[in-house]
Design a protein around this motif. Structure first.
Motif, mmCIF file in Angstrom:
data_model
loop_
_atom_site.group_PDB
_atom_site.id
_atom_site.type_symbol
_atom_site.label_atom_id
_atom_site.label_comp_id
_atom_site.label_asym_id
_atom_site.label_seq_id
_atom_site.Cartn_x
_atom_site.Cartn_y
_atom_site.Cartn_z
ATOM 1 N N ALA A 158 0.821 -1.218 0.000
ATOM 2 C CA ALA A 158 0.000 0.000 0.000
ATOM 3 C C ALA A 158 0.853 1.265 0.000
ATOM 4 O O ALA A 158 0.578 2.213 0.722
ATOM 5 C CB ALA A 158 -0.967 0.006 1.188
ATOM 6 N N ALA A 159 1.904 1.248 -0.819
ATOM 7 C CA ALA A 159 2.751 2.436 -0.970
ATOM 8 C C ALA A 159 2.327 3.195 -2.227
ATOM 9 O O ALA A 159 1.729 2.616 -3.144
ATOM 10 C CB ALA A 159 4.214 2.022 -1.075
ATOM 11 N N ASN A 160 2.632 4.478 -2.268
ATOM 12 C CA ASN A 160 2.440 5.258 -3.496
ATOM 13 C C ASN A 160 3.724 6.026 -3.774
ATOM 14 O O ASN A 160 4.522 6.269 -2.860
ATOM 15 C CB ASN A 160 1.245 6.215 -3.372
ATOM 16 N N ALA A 209 0.885 16.304 1.436
ATOM 17 C CA ALA A 209 0.331 17.172 0.384
ATOM 18 C C ALA A 209 1.225 17.214 -0.854
ATOM 19 O O ALA A 209 0.733 17.443 -1.963
ATOM 20 C CB ALA A 209 0.113 18.580 0.934
ATOM 21 N N THR A 210 2.523 16.990 -0.673
ATOM 22 C CA THR A 210 3.453 17.160 -1.808
ATOM 23 C C THR A 210 4.369 15.961 -2.061
ATOM 24 O O THR A 210 5.049 15.922 -3.086
ATOM 25 C CB THR A 210 4.360 18.386 -1.571
ATOM 26 N N GLN A 211 4.407 15.011 -1.138
ATOM 27 C CA GLN A 211 5.347 13.883 -1.265
ATOM 28 C C GLN A 211 4.592 12.560 -1.170
ATOM 29 O O GLN A 211 3.533 12.504 -0.536
ATOM 30 C CB GLN A 211 6.403 13.949 -0.147
ATOM 31 N N PRO A 212 5.191 11.502 -1.797
ATOM 32 C CA PRO A 212 6.394 11.510 -2.630
ATOM 33 C C PRO A 212 6.080 12.063 -4.025
ATOM 34 O O PRO A 212 4.907 12.219 -4.387
ATOM 35 C CB PRO A 212 6.776 10.023 -2.696
ATOM 36 N N ALA A 213 7.133 12.329 -4.784
ATOM 37 C CA ALA A 213 6.964 12.881 -6.132
ATOM 38 C C ALA A 213 8.049 12.311 -7.044
ATOM 39 O O ALA A 213 8.828 13.049 -7.643
ATOM 40 C CB ALA A 213 7.031 14.405 -6.080
ATOM 41 N N LEU A 239 -5.283 0.879 -7.210
ATOM 42 C CA LEU A 239 -4.698 -0.339 -7.760
ATOM 43 C C LEU A 239 -3.895 -0.041 -9.030
ATOM 44 O O LEU A 239 -2.777 -0.539 -9.200
ATOM 45 C CB LEU A 239 -5.797 -1.364 -8.068
ATOM 46 N N ASP A 240 -4.428 0.810 -9.921
ATOM 47 C CA ASP A 240 -3.705 1.060 -11.173
ATOM 48 C C ASP A 240 -2.399 1.814 -10.924
ATOM 49 O O ASP A 240 -1.440 1.688 -11.693
ATOM 50 C CB ASP A 240 -4.587 1.772 -12.203
ATOM 51 N N HIS A 241 -2.339 2.569 -9.842
ATOM 52 C CA HIS A 241 -1.082 3.236 -9.458
ATOM 53 C C HIS A 241 -0.041 2.192 -9.053
ATOM 54 O O HIS A 241 1.122 2.266 -9.466
ATOM 55 C CB HIS A 241 -1.347 4.205 -8.299
ATOM 56 N N THR A 242 -0.476 1.204 -8.266
ATOM 57 C CA THR A 242 0.436 0.134 -7.842
ATOM 58 C C THR A 242 0.895 -0.678 -9.057
ATOM 59 O O THR A 242 2.063 -1.070 -9.145
ATOM 60 C CB THR A 242 -0.258 -0.772 -6.811
ATOM 61 N N GLN A 243 -0.015 -0.923 -9.984
ATOM 62 C CA GLN A 243 0.344 -1.639 -11.219
ATOM 63 C C GLN A 243 1.375 -0.856 -12.020
ATOM 64 O O GLN A 243 2.316 -1.434 -12.585
ATOM 65 C CB GLN A 243 -0.912 -1.902 -12.054
#
Length: 283
Positions: A158-160, A209-213, A239-243
């Motif tokens: 569950a990281a972004n 609000a700004t991280q990570p980037a 999910l599509d972000h993790t993919q």
């Protein structure tokens, strides 16, 4: 007689349907943090400009578990009990979280990563498998970029890697709000500044609000073996972000955790621990 048999079968089938529906909805609730085993050592390490709580359990190849935002090390009770049987397990409270102190220095993932690198140096541990959840997973990815020599592998759940990887309606979710309230209760019990939860949340929210980037080019430089896990009902991370992350990070493996949300380590500890062991075995 036949009618009675059909009736019994219908009732039984209703019970099975209700039971399976109930088990499928484990993702919709937040189980209590389990009790932590007794550590073999614990204390406060002076790292950077803070005092950082840590605890060690078991013996063997080291695993560092890093909790998510607003939380603390005690979320890992199930995992500590399992992995301490055959590993040295290290848990800690990130800066400002749980028992650790914070400073006026603005929160940032690079800074939090450097806290954990300093903690490993303090404990004289060269290299770890890092299991990180949410913010802990982001710290793991940050460490893979900046301090790959410290890592055997990273398992990030569950990281972004950009702020738009977070679902815009996460704060409307009941389970997620339950977690924020539970985290606040723990903060009051554990923190050296028990009345400053709102100030702490405000401080860390400025980071969120700004991280990570990170860019695709940043992710493409990662050389540490990396497993990305996400619950099929995650309330916070898309999910599509993790993919996308799995596609951009060389050799990364994607694992979707069934009937689990952002809080999979509490909802399905057996499945979660099996996922970690598979990743450690290269499966």
């Amino acid at each position: 007689m036949r009618r009675m048999t059909i009736g019994i079968v219908a009732v039984l089938s209703l019970f099975v349907t209700m039971a399976s529906a109930h088990s499928a909805e484990r993702w919709a609730s937040l189980p209590a943090f389990p009790p932590m085993p007794q550590p073999k050592t614990s204390g406060m390490a002076d790292v950077n400009d803070i005092r950082m709580y840590y605890a060690e359990y078991g013996a063997g190849d080291p695993i560092l578990f890093i909790h998510g935002g607003l939380g603390n090390a005690d979320v890992w009770g199930h995992q500590v009990a399992d992995f301490a049987k055959d590993h040295l397990v290290i848990v800690a409270d990130s800066r400002g979280h749980g028992r650790s102190t914070r400073s006026q220095q603005p929160f940032g993932y690079d800074l939090m990563t450097s806290d954990y690198v300093a903690l490993l140096d303090y404990l004289k541990i060269d290299k770890v498998t890092l299991v990180g959840w949410s913010d802990g997973g982001i710290i793991g990815i940050d460490m893979a970029m900046k301090h790959p020599g410290k890592l055997t592998r990273v398992i990030a759940q569950a990281a972004n890697v950009t702020t738009d990887g977070v679902k815009p309606d996460v704060m409307n979710n009941k389970t997620f709000n339950d977690y924020i309230n539970v985290a606040g209760d723990y903060y009051k019990k554990l923190s050296p500044t028990p009345n400053e939860y709102d100030a702490f949340v405000n401080q860390i929210s400025q980071m969120w609000a700004t991280q990570p980037a990170w860019t695709a080019a940043d992710l493409g430089k990662i050389s540490v073996p990396l497993t990305l896990a996400i619950g099929d009902h995650d309330e916070a991370v898309k999910l599509d972000h993790t993919q996308m992350m799995a596609k951009e990070i060389p050799g990364a493996k994607l694992v979707i955790l069934k009937d689990a949300s952002h809080f999979a380590m509490l909802q399905d500890p057996e499945g979660y621990d099996a996922m970690i062991r598979d990743a450690m075995a290269g499966r």
